[in-house]
Design a protein around this motif. Structure first.
Motif, PDB file in Angstrom:
ATOM      1  N   LEU A  37      28.815  54.374  57.726  1.00  9.47           N
ATOM      2  CA  LEU A  37      28.208  54.107  56.419  1.00  9.47           C
ATOM      3  C   LEU A  37      29.221  54.308  55.305  1.00  9.47           C
ATOM      4  O   LEU A  37      29.311  53.521  54.362  1.00  9.47           O
ATOM      5  CB  LEU A  37      27.019  55.056  56.234  1.00  9.47           C
ATOM      6  N   ASN A  47      23.029  64.098  67.417  1.00 11.80           N
ATOM      7  CA  ASN A  47      23.678  64.656  66.232  1.00 11.80           C
ATOM      8  C   ASN A  47      25.031  64.024  66.014  1.00 11.80           C
ATOM      9  O   ASN A  47      25.391  63.631  64.907  1.00 11.80           O
ATOM     10  CB  ASN A  47      23.840  66.171  66.384  1.00 11.80           C
ATOM     11  N   VAL A  48      25.801  63.926  67.078  1.00 12.40           N
ATOM     12  CA  VAL A  48      27.117  63.330  66.917  1.00 12.40           C
ATOM     13  C   VAL A  48      26.981  61.849  66.624  1.00 12.40           C
ATOM     14  O   VAL A  48      27.778  61.262  65.882  1.00 12.40           O
ATOM     15  CB  VAL A  48      27.979  63.574  68.175  1.00 12.40           C
ATOM     16  N   LEU A  49      25.947  61.244  67.168  1.00  7.51           N
ATOM     17  CA  LEU A  49      25.684  59.846  66.829  1.00  7.51           C
ATOM     18  C   LEU A  49      25.446  59.708  65.334  1.00  7.51           C
ATOM     19  O   LEU A  49      25.953  58.790  64.687  1.00  7.51           O
ATOM     20  CB  LEU A  49      24.461  59.353  67.615  1.00  7.51           C
ATOM     21  N   HIS A  69      15.024  65.133  63.358  1.00 12.48           N
ATOM     22  CA  HIS A  69      15.822  66.267  63.829  1.00 12.48           C
ATOM     23  C   HIS A  69      15.396  66.645  65.230  1.00 12.48           C
ATOM     24  O   HIS A  69      14.689  67.623  65.432  1.00 12.48           O
ATOM     25  CB  HIS A  69      15.637  67.459  62.889  1.00 12.48           C
ATOM     26  N   ALA A  70      15.836  65.857  66.191  1.00  9.64           N
ATOM     27  CA  ALA A  70      15.331  66.045  67.543  1.00  9.64           C
ATOM     28  C   ALA A  70      16.027  67.167  68.269  1.00  9.64           C
ATOM     29  O   ALA A  70      15.600  67.577  69.338  1.00  9.64           O
ATOM     30  CB  ALA A  70      15.497  64.746  68.326  1.00  9.64           C
ATOM     31  N   GLY A  71      17.122  67.653  67.714  1.00 11.82           N
ATOM     32  CA  GLY A  71      17.787  68.775  68.358  1.00 11.82           C
ATOM     33  C   GLY A  71      18.722  68.369  69.471  1.00 11.82           C
ATOM     34  O   GLY A  71      19.296  69.204  70.147  1.00 11.82           O
ATOM     35  N   ASP A  72      18.896  67.094  69.658  1.00  9.23           N
ATOM     36  CA  ASP A  72      19.739  66.629  70.747  1.00  9.23           C
ATOM     37  C   ASP A  72      21.175  66.510  70.259  1.00  9.23           C
ATOM     38  O   ASP A  72      21.437  65.832  69.268  1.00  9.23           O
ATOM     39  CB  ASP A  72      19.218  65.250  71.179  1.00  9.23           C
ATOM     40  N   LEU A  73      22.095  67.123  70.950  1.00  8.93           N
ATOM     41  CA  LEU A  73      23.478  67.159  70.496  1.00  8.93           C
ATOM     42  C   LEU A  73      24.063  65.761  70.421  1.00  8.93           C
ATOM     43  O   LEU A  73      24.762  65.409  69.480  1.00  8.93           O
ATOM     44  CB  LEU A  73      24.302  68.027  71.446  1.00  8.93           C
ATOM     45  N   ASN A  74      23.725  64.975  71.393  1.00 12.72           N
ATOM     46  CA  ASN A  74      24.290  63.624  71.406  1.00 12.72           C
ATOM     47  C   ASN A  74      23.839  62.846  70.189  1.00 12.72           C
ATOM     48  O   ASN A  74      24.602  62.124  69.556  1.00 12.72           O
ATOM     49  CB  ASN A  74      23.874  62.875  72.669  1.00 12.72           C
ATOM     50  N   PHE A  82      26.680  61.559  63.167  1.00 14.07           N
ATOM     51  CA  PHE A  82      27.999  61.688  62.560  1.00 14.07           C
ATOM     52  C   PHE A  82      28.687  60.333  62.524  1.00 14.07           C
ATOM     53  O   PHE A  82      29.217  59.906  61.491  1.00 14.07           O
ATOM     54  CB  PHE A  82      28.826  62.689  63.366  1.00 14.07           C
ATOM     55  N   ALA A  83      28.673  59.662  63.664  1.00 19.69           N
ATOM     56  CA  ALA A  83      29.358  58.377  63.724  1.00 19.69           C
ATOM     57  C   ALA A  83      28.721  57.377  62.776  1.00 19.69           C
ATOM     58  O   ALA A  83      29.406  56.610  62.093  1.00 19.69           O
ATOM     59  CB  ALA A  83      29.325  57.852  65.158  1.00 19.69           C
ATOM     60  N   GLY A 121      27.135  58.080  60.080  1.00 18.86           N
ATOM     61  CA  GLY A 121      27.517  58.435  58.719  1.00 18.86           C
ATOM     62  C   GLY A 121      28.900  57.951  58.386  1.00 18.86           C
ATOM     63  O   GLY A 121      29.169  57.449  57.286  1.00 18.86           O
ATOM     64  N   LEU A 122      29.794  58.102  59.338  1.00 19.78           N
ATOM     65  CA  LEU A 122      31.166  57.656  59.137  1.00 19.78           C
ATOM     66  C   LEU A 122      31.199  56.166  58.867  1.00 19.78           C
ATOM     67  O   LEU A 122      31.863  55.675  57.948  1.00 19.78           O
ATOM     68  CB  LEU A 122      31.975  58.001  60.381  1.00 19.78           C
TER      69      LEU A 122
END
Lengths: 100, 497, 678
Positions: free
Chosen positions: C667, C657-659, C650-655, C661-662, C664-665
């Motif tokens: 997967l 986080n969305v990565l 949980h590095a807190g980096d927004l990028n 997301f991708a 997960g998608l």
């Protein structure tokens, strides 16, 4: 014919996600969100094409979706201004204080 | 007009607040009263409708399948009651909590818009209405999270939340467009009848997108990364709503779309829900342990609980797909009843925990657990209510959390010969132990350690009242257990059709 | 029928919820003030007594039994119907018992006001006393085994807590709290544990018996068990006798019969009101209540399985033997409360004898009513005896009888009360309730033709009289001991009757035993008619002709009086007149045997206690420290390392986080592909 548009929509969607993932500039991230919205809108219209007329339902959906995306973009930009006030830049790396 | 009323009152209230604020420099009390009264009117309208379910509303001249429709069945009504109930308590609580902020008219108006959005999600009859109200809810919550924008934390959390949640919503809309492509309509009952009975690749594609999209707001791992940041940064009543209710809206949308539109008999999404639910459950529970910030602690626990709900839904879906209807129906109903009961328990419990921790934070000014040790000795009401909430969510009998976890566990336990079900039971048991462990730990920290040296005053009455009411609700759920179980079993019937 | 049901419901529920609520209220009231707490606790017990008394009008009615049941929750959709229920059974037995418990309980609570005054842990005392009353009443009023077990366990816990009340085991408190001499002296915490474990052993047997009974008859509810007992299915018939004997095991433990009687004498380390309430009047009667409760079930089942008669015979023999053995042990005891404790065990033996004999004959009602009547009268006079003993012990500042003496003139009120109760205990005709009840038990043995049991009972009468007269003589007659002179010099002597708060309760009880004796004949007839009528309905026997034979009664009375005198006269001569008893080797070795409690106690310690403690220590060092502690530490360390590694993601980096997301998608897509292709 409609399949081309669907494929283009998929490509736009992936571009949008790529943009959000890789760009460091907050404003570019917002632009990425707008690209994704455009992709979805394009997908709606392309799927509504039945050879002659586009289904009015899809058109109305797209209109409202554009309006919502505009609202979100406005809110996002105002938050970016606030972030600029706090951190002095629009770099997403500066927004990393909430971690673990 | 009848179904429109619960939705209309919060919207009218929001407009009224803005109108009043421009006319008179009102204090927060006036706005709060308007907010609470409009929400109460909405609740009354809902209860009135409850006996006449299912209810539909259409605008004359815009008939389905093209026009929008509002449709409320028992599952939606169940969620709507939850949303409005917690909303009322959060609004009443905000009176004292937000008393020092300015721009209060925007706060209360946004709060009302948030609840209106939630109600719309519960009462949506077609997917686009769902989407529009969904976005209403989301935008209001983005603004509420970053409300106190003079500090860096809400701004950062709010922006991250916005980006992630918007990505999720757009993905969900993308999935809905594929559904539109398959069937030519977005109206839910039409979709149900027009979806082909056999699964198609486009259907699966749409399913995945919708699951991922709503999964962001439901805080499913790996889409959950906004949840540890947003509720802690938000003011406590907003955290209570976010963590207790907004993520449930995501679960509600997921369940409704998946169970009714992508029927479990046709589409095999049970495994999906089980895998992601189990991962969410475990990761959420594990990540609770190192937290020092009490609200972050609670946020990760919310992730875990959503995972459990999803796992229960997954068990139901899997059973309905893999086994014939007669054997599967009872088990699936049990799992879904357990999930609905857990939604109820968690909404009440997590709302209670966030509100009472808000009381603690308001009085002491810190969110650090180490500094909050023994605080319950100084603030007996908030501390006591918080303990009730923690024991409830930790699954300590005889409070409600134990019963909902038991119901969820009983469903796969009836089919232990299936290895997947056996794994589910093992995962659930392990995680229940973890959850019980850290909640009891936190209770011990807050209640049984020595009280802090400074004199700390108990929270003001208007903040205590919602907290105590929620604690009483936790106890009432236990005492009224038979009727509660009956209530949730009837609530999930639309999902089983 | 509806009115009777609901009007009986509320007092029945209030009867046991008021003491339990009062117990917890005591905790709150103790913050308010000591007087509020004390009087509040006493008030709750009085309210419980009133609720119990309000059930009395139901006794002669035709509406009994009343069974009020609540089913609490039934889980939906499941094949396994899980219904948890609660219920109350109101019939003559439970009405009589709950009145006995609550009335005597409230009198003892009033006594405690003065006796326990100044004790630093009074809150704990009131809490457990009220909790005990609530649990006992719950036990008595339950309509099924499961709920009764809640009350059963509850009274066990409260008894443990109250026996070990003065658990700081200081040498200065040895007067109040220790029991026994020399090697056999037991500190309070030890006695509490001993009581708990011994009764637990009985409880385990009882649980097995209850389980067997439920398996055999398919229900735990008493009324249903009665109804189903006659028509038990074939293979289950053989479970009935083991079930009966095992359930009796629980009664043996709780009522301190042979062979589990060793805990009761040592339970005297508790405060005297505790001894009076729990170990004389109420808790030890729970075993008798249990036997009375299962009596109809097994009596009816005699039709199905005649071998069940063994059960009743076992009950009768255990009762008779216990009565004799315990009475003999009382003759050599040197502590006042211990004599009374042995006496309690012995008298309970009588009750068991009555119940057991009743099951072997068609005229069950004599023995049954006799057991119940002896329960009632024993509760009254034994409570009076204990309460007055407390006064005596406090006056002389010693628990040993050889430290007392000559107190008759100094404490007249106490002497009169104790004399009246003792005469009742001995069974002195005609004015004392003990006579009527004990004779009823003996008469039932006579009528049943169980002559050996009758002989045992009569012999026990003699021994009872012996030790009772001995007790009276040692305490109230003769010369004052040197101990008293020493105490007077030190200023600890408080000769004289204590304050009215203490004397009035046992005066009332002593008067009650006399009153019950005077009306004894009518009481006896009434009880016989009550039980005969009630159970004739249940046993479907039609109208029972109660043979009004006066001959057996007179014969029994004559016999018992004879044996009474046989026991009383020597004791009178020795202890009142001061004649020296004959010395002989035989007598002194008998005395030694009795003093060492037939070596039964020592046997238990050697067989059970010591080996278990040794094994426990071995296991602790080997398993607990060696294995489990390391395992626990290891699990905790594993969880901690897992979560700290997971944290880094949980590095807190927004990028990122969305990565995520991708990813997960992707997967999700993968899983779906796998599922679809498969």
């Amino acid at each position: 014919m409609a399949e081309v548009f669907t494929a283009a929509a998929l490509a736009l969607f992936l571009v949008g996600i790529y943009c959000i993932i890789t760009k460091r500039n907050l404003i570019k991230i917002v632009v990425g969100m707008e690209i994704m919205t455009a992709a979805v809108n394009l997908n709606f219209i392309s799927l509504a094409w039945n050879g002659e007329v586009a289904d009015p339902l899809a058109s109305s959906i797209v209109l409202i979706s554009i309006a919502i995306a505009a609202a979100i973009a406005a809110l996002a930009l105002s938050l970016i201004i606030n972030a600029f006030k706090h951190t002095g830049s629009v770099d997403s790396r500066k927004l990393r204080r909430l971690r673990w | 007009m009848s179904l429109l009323e619960p939705l209309l009152y919060p919207l009218i209230g929001a407009v009224a607040i803005i109108a009043v604020s421009s006319l008179a420099r009102g204090r927060g009390l006036l706005y709060c009263l308007i907010a609470v009264s409009s929400l109460t009117a909405s609740l009354a309208a809902l209860l009135h409708l409850y006996t006449a379910l299912p209810v539909a509303f259409t605008l004359d001249g815009f008939l389905p399948p093209n026009g929008v429709q509002l449709y409320l069945d028992s599952f939606g009504a169940f969620m709507a009651l939850l949303f409005v109930g917690i909303g009322i308590l959060a609004a009443a609580y905000s009176f004292k909590y937000m008393a020092d902020d300015d721009g209060l008219e925007k706060y209360y108006a946004l709060l009302l818009l948030l609840v209106a959005g939630l109600l719309g999600v519960a009462a949506a009859g077609d997917l686009f209405t769902l989407f529009v109200f969904w976005e209403l809810m989301c935008i209001s919550s983005y603004a509420l999270v970053s409300f106190r924008n003079y500090r860096w934390e809400p701004v950062e959390a709010g922006f991250k939340y916005l980006v992630m949640s918007t990505v999720g919503s757009i993905t969900a809309l993308y999935g809905m467009s594929f559904l539109y492509g398959i069937t030519g309509t977005l109206h839910i009952s039409e979709l149900v009848s027009r979806m082909p009975a056999v699964a198609t690749p486009e259907g699966y594609f749409a399913l995945v997108l919708i699951f991922a999209g709503f999964g962001v707001t439901s805080a499913i791992v790996p889409f959950h990364t906004w949840l540890p940041d947003a509720p802690p940064a938000a003011p406590s009543p907003v955290s209570a709503l976010l963590s207790g209710v907004v993520i449930k809206a995501g679960v509600y949308a997921t369940f409704r779309i998946m169970f009714t539109i992508f029927k479990p008999a046709s589409y095999d999404f049970g495994l999906l829900l089980i895998v992601f639910g189990a991962i969410t459950l475990t990761v959420g529970n594990l990540l609770v342990l190192p937290q020092r910030d009490i609200k972050r602690f609670l946020a990760f626990s919310s992730i875990a609980n959503v995972g459990l709900i999803l796992l229960a839904g997954g068990v139901a879906a899997y059973v309905l797909h893999a086994y014939d209807y007669t054997t599967a129906a009872a088990i699936a109903s049990l799992a879904l009843s357990g999930a609905a009961f857990h939604i109820l328990n968690h909404a009440v419990g997590k709302g209670l925990l966030f509100l009472s921790s808000g009381c603690l934070i308001h009085s002491t000014g810190t969110r650090d657990i180490a500094e909050l040790e023994g605080i319950a000795r100084r603030m007996p009401w908030s501390g006591g209510a918080m303990s009730v909430g923690m024991l409830n969510l930790g699954g300590i009998p005889p409070l409600g959390g134990f019963w909902s976890k038991l119901l969820i566990m009983m469903a796969p336990a009836a089919l232990l010969q299936d290895p997947l079900m056996a794994v589910c039971v093992a995962v659930m048991i392990l995680n229940s132990l973890l959850a019980a462990g850290y909640y009891v730990w936190l209770t011990q920290r807050l209640v049984f350690k020595n009280a802090p040296a400074k004199a700390i005053r108990e929270a003001p009455f208007s903040m205590l009242l919602p907290v105590v009411l929620l604690a009483l609700a936790c106890v009432a759920i236990t005492l009224l257990l038979p009727s509660v179980i009956g209530f949730v079993s009837s609530a999930i019937l639309p999902l089983m059709a | 029928m509806v009115d009777v049901t609901y009007s009986a419901l509320l007092p029945a529920v209030l009867c046991w919820t008021i003491p339990v609520a009062g117990a917890f209220a005591t905790l709150g009231l103790s913050k308010v003030g000591a007087r509020a707490r004390d009087y509040g606790a006493v008030l709750t017990s009085i309210l419980a007594a009133i609720s119990a008394a309000s059930l009395l009008p139901l006794l002669p009615s035709e509406g009994l039994p009343i069974d009020i049941r609540f089913d609490w929750v039934t889980l939906p959709f499941s094949e396994m119907p899980l219904s948890i229920g609660a219920g109350f059974l109101i019939d003559p037995l439970s009405i009589i018992l709950c009145n006995v418990v609550s009335v005597i309980g409230s009198l003892i609570m009033v006594y405690s006001l003065k006796y326990m005054e100044g004790d630093p842990s009074l809150t704990r005392y009131w809490f457990f006393m009220n909790l005990f009353l609530g649990n006992m009443l719950l036990l008595v009023l339950s309509d099924n085994f499961v709920q009764m077990l809640f009350g059963w366990e509850g009274v066990g816990v409260c008894s443990y807590a109250l026996i070990g009340f003065w658990h700081s085991d200081s040498k200065e408190d040895w007067l109040k709290c220790w029991v026994g001499e020399g090697k056999e002296s037991c500190p309070p915490s030890h006695s509490g544990m001993k009581a708990f474990i011994m009764t637990r052993f009985g409880d385990v047997l009882m649980l097995m018996g209850v389980f067997l009974l439920i398996v055999a008859l398919g229900t735990a509810n008493f009324l249903e068990l009665q109804n189903g007992a006659a028509s038990v299915a074939g293979p289950y018939k053989f479970l009935l006798l083991p079930a009966a004997l095992l359930i009796f095991g629980g009664a043996v433990g709780k009522s301190a019969q042979l062979p589990l009687m060793e805990w009761l004498p040592d339970a005297m380390t508790g405060p005297t009101p505790v001894s009076a309430l729990i170990h004389a009047a109420t808790m030890v009667k729970a075993g008798v209540y249990l036997v009375a409760r299962v009596f109809p079930i097994f009596y009816i089942a005699l039709v199905a399985d005649p071998a069940l008669i063994t059960f009743f015979q076992v009950v009768a023999w255990v009762g008779a033997l216990t009565a004799f053995v315990a009475a003999t042990q009382a003759t050599v005891s040197t502590e006042l409360k211990k004599v009374l404790a042995y006496s309690t065990v012995s008298q309970i033996g009588y009750m068991m004898l009555g119940m057991g004999v009743a099951g072997t004959v068609a005229e069950f009602y004599i023995g049954y009513a006799g057991g119940v009547m002896h329960l009632m009268s024993h509760a009254v006079f034994k409570a009076a005896l204990f309460l007055s003993a407390g006064a005596v012990i406090h006056a002389v500042n010693s628990r040993f009888m050889y430290h007392m003496g000559g107190l008759g003139k100094k404490m007249p009120l106490t002497y009169v009360a104790m004399l009246a109760s003792s005469l009742s205990l001995m069974g002195m005709p005609v004015f004392f309730s003990g006579f009527w009840s004990k004779d009823m038990v003996l008469e039932s043995a006579l009528l049943a033709g169980q002559y050996p049991l009758l002989m045992l009972g009569l012999l026990t009468v003699s021994v009872t009289c012996f030790y009772t007269v001995r007790m009276l003589g040692l305490v109230f007659h003769g010369k004052p001991s040197e101990h008293q002179a020493a105490e007077a010099a030190a200023g600890h002597l408080h000769l004289g009757d204590p304050s009215p708060k203490m004397t009035v309760p046992y005066q009332i009880l002593a008067a009650a035993t006399v009153a019950m004796g005077v009306t004894g004949y009518f009481q006896r007839e009434w009880l016989v008619k009550l039980f005969a009528g009630y159970y004739s309905g249940i046993f479907a026997l039609g109208h029972i002709e109660i043979s009004e034979g006066l001959m057996p009664q007179l014969f029994t009375a004559a016999l018992s009086t004879l044996f009474l005198l046989a026991g009383a006269v020597p004791a009178y001569l020795i202890y009142f007149r001061g004649r020296t008893p004959p010395q002989s080797g035989l007598l002194s070795s008998i005395r030694n045997l009795l003093f060492r409690r037939y070596y039964l106690n020592a046997l238990y310690y050697a067989l059970f206690v010591n080996p278990t403690m040794w094994l426990a220590e071995r296991l602790y060092s080997a398993m607990e420290v060696g294995f489990f502690d390391r395992l626990n530490a290891g699990i905790a360390a594993a969880a901690r390392s897992a979560s700290s590694k997971l944290r880094k993601s949980h590095a807190g980096d927004l990028n990122y986080n969305v990565l995520a997301f991708a990813v997960g998608l992707a997967l999700l897509m993968l899983i779906i592909l796998v599922v679809v292709i498969w």
